[in-house]
Design an enzyme around this catalytic site. Sequence first.
Site, mmCIF file in Angstrom:
data_model
loop_
_atom_site.group_PDB
_atom_site.id
_atom_site.type_symbol
_atom_site.label_atom_id
_atom_site.label_comp_id
_atom_site.label_asym_id
_atom_site.label_seq_id
_atom_site.Cartn_x
_atom_site.Cartn_y
_atom_site.Cartn_z
ATOM 1 N NE ARG A 104 -30.787 43.216 1.965
ATOM 2 C CZ ARG A 104 -31.728 42.417 2.477
ATOM 3 N NH1 ARG A 104 -31.591 41.112 2.414
ATOM 4 N NH2 ARG A 104 -32.804 42.927 3.058
ATOM 5 C CG HIS A 131 -33.543 45.941 7.207
ATOM 6 N ND1 HIS A 131 -33.728 46.459 5.945
ATOM 7 C CD2 HIS A 131 -34.093 44.695 7.182
ATOM 8 C CE1 HIS A 131 -34.345 45.550 5.192
ATOM 9 N NE2 HIS A 131 -34.591 44.490 5.922
ATOM 10 C CD GLN A 134 -38.788 43.927 7.893
ATOM 11 O OE1 GLN A 134 -38.242 43.384 6.944
ATOM 12 N NE2 GLN A 134 -40.063 43.712 8.192
ATOM 13 C CG ASP A 219 -33.240 39.832 12.945
ATOM 14 O OD1 ASP A 219 -33.562 38.929 12.142
ATOM 15 O OD2 ASP A 219 -32.395 40.720 12.666
ATOM 16 C CB CYS A 259 -37.301 41.499 9.701
ATOM 17 S SG CYS A 259 -35.779 40.658 10.145
ATOM 18 N NE ARG A 287 -39.347 45.509 3.783
ATOM 19 C CZ ARG A 287 -38.156 44.940 3.578
ATOM 20 N NH1 ARG A 287 -37.880 43.754 4.098
ATOM 21 N NH2 ARG A 287 -37.200 45.554 2.910
HETATM 22 N N1 NVA Z 1 -30.435 40.931 10.949
HETATM 23 C C1 NVA Z 1 -30.720 40.211 9.733
HETATM 24 C C2 NVA Z 1 -31.903 40.808 9.037
HETATM 25 C C3 NVA Z 1 -32.295 40.107 7.758
HETATM 26 C C4 NVA Z 1 -33.431 40.750 7.047
HETATM 27 C C5 NVA Z 1 -29.489 40.226 8.840
HETATM 28 O O1 NVA Z 1 -28.849 41.275 8.741
HETATM 29 O O2 NVA Z 1 -29.163 39.197 8.272
HETATM 30 N N1 CP Z 2 -36.732 41.049 5.910
HETATM 31 C C1 CP Z 2 -35.937 41.122 4.835
HETATM 32 O O1 CP Z 2 -35.279 42.128 4.565
HETATM 33 O O2 CP Z 2 -35.981 40.015 4.055
HETATM 34 P P1 CP Z 2 -35.011 39.684 2.826
HETATM 35 O O3 CP Z 2 -33.646 39.437 3.397
HETATM 36 O O4 CP Z 2 -35.626 38.454 2.219
HETATM 37 O O5 CP Z 2 -35.004 40.845 1.886
#
Ligand code: NVA
Ligand code: CP
Length: 300
Positions: A104, A131, A134, A219, A259, A287
Amino acid sequence: MTTRHFLSLLDLTPAELNAMMDRAIEIKTAYKQGDIFEPLKNKVLGMIFEKSSTRTRVSFETGMIHFGGKALFLSPRDIQLGRGEPLEDTARVLSSMVDCITIRTFSHKQLAFFAENSSVPVINALTDDFHPCQLLADVQTYQEHRGSIKGKTVTWIGDGNNMCHSYMNAAKQFGFTLNIACPEDYTPYPEIIANTKDHINICHDAKQASTDSDLIVTDVWASMGQEEEQKKREIAFAGFQVNQSVMQQARADALFMHCLPAHRGEEVTADVIDGPQSVIWDEAENRLHAQKALLEFLLA
Ligand code: NVA
Ligand code: CP
């Protein structure tokens, strides 16, 4: 054989993705019946997280434990990468020891560069651009509740961000129509629009985009790394909240997904996210099951 990576949904064929969804449901059913299934005994997953995570981290760690393997959480604060060791050296060393690596991070280009230098599969656990993990859970959840997502109409409301981009790829790979309602200054990347143009419609009106939809998705307005833009974004996205009047435009049996983490009262009202059309808890749980199917596909 070349190493398969999962950096975006485009790395797998539609047939592979559909089979993975069926497999995720099978793995979930067997797990709930108490079956022990350990196809990854002695396998190790390395996990580099440069951004926070609850669901992604815990689902990968738990999935590896269920499968008889082990996951190593590698914070950049603790490994030499955080002190400037080159990404390609890190990829080469880690992939000589572990069987799969999930990352990540911020830059999708850097993730792709890491994968080029890795001799084992690399999984995108979220970048600024995509992502994909997800989306596996979201499509599995839709399939469990309503059957195949193929031919359905899905509506994305809000930022043209990493989740929106992944929904665009999913529309192409799984064969659904994606209506996107976003502010004019927050549209998805032009190259992703070009690549998915036969499957998407973009407008700037949440109610219009939701008309006769089978699934409404949103989101947060400010993603990780954009925290300082929160106030500016609250103003820009004010007309893009998923509330009852938006849900009423959709089909009566439409589902709602997010998500998570969510900001109730911003991108979605509490009565929608905690209401009868919302399937967010199944979505979050899936997930685990969807990524077990992914790990099995890449490693077993
Ligand atoms: N768009 C959000 C998704 C988190 C799972 C982010 O990147 O923070
Ligand atoms: N939806 C998602 O990826 O959650 P986290 O940021 O908690 O991993």
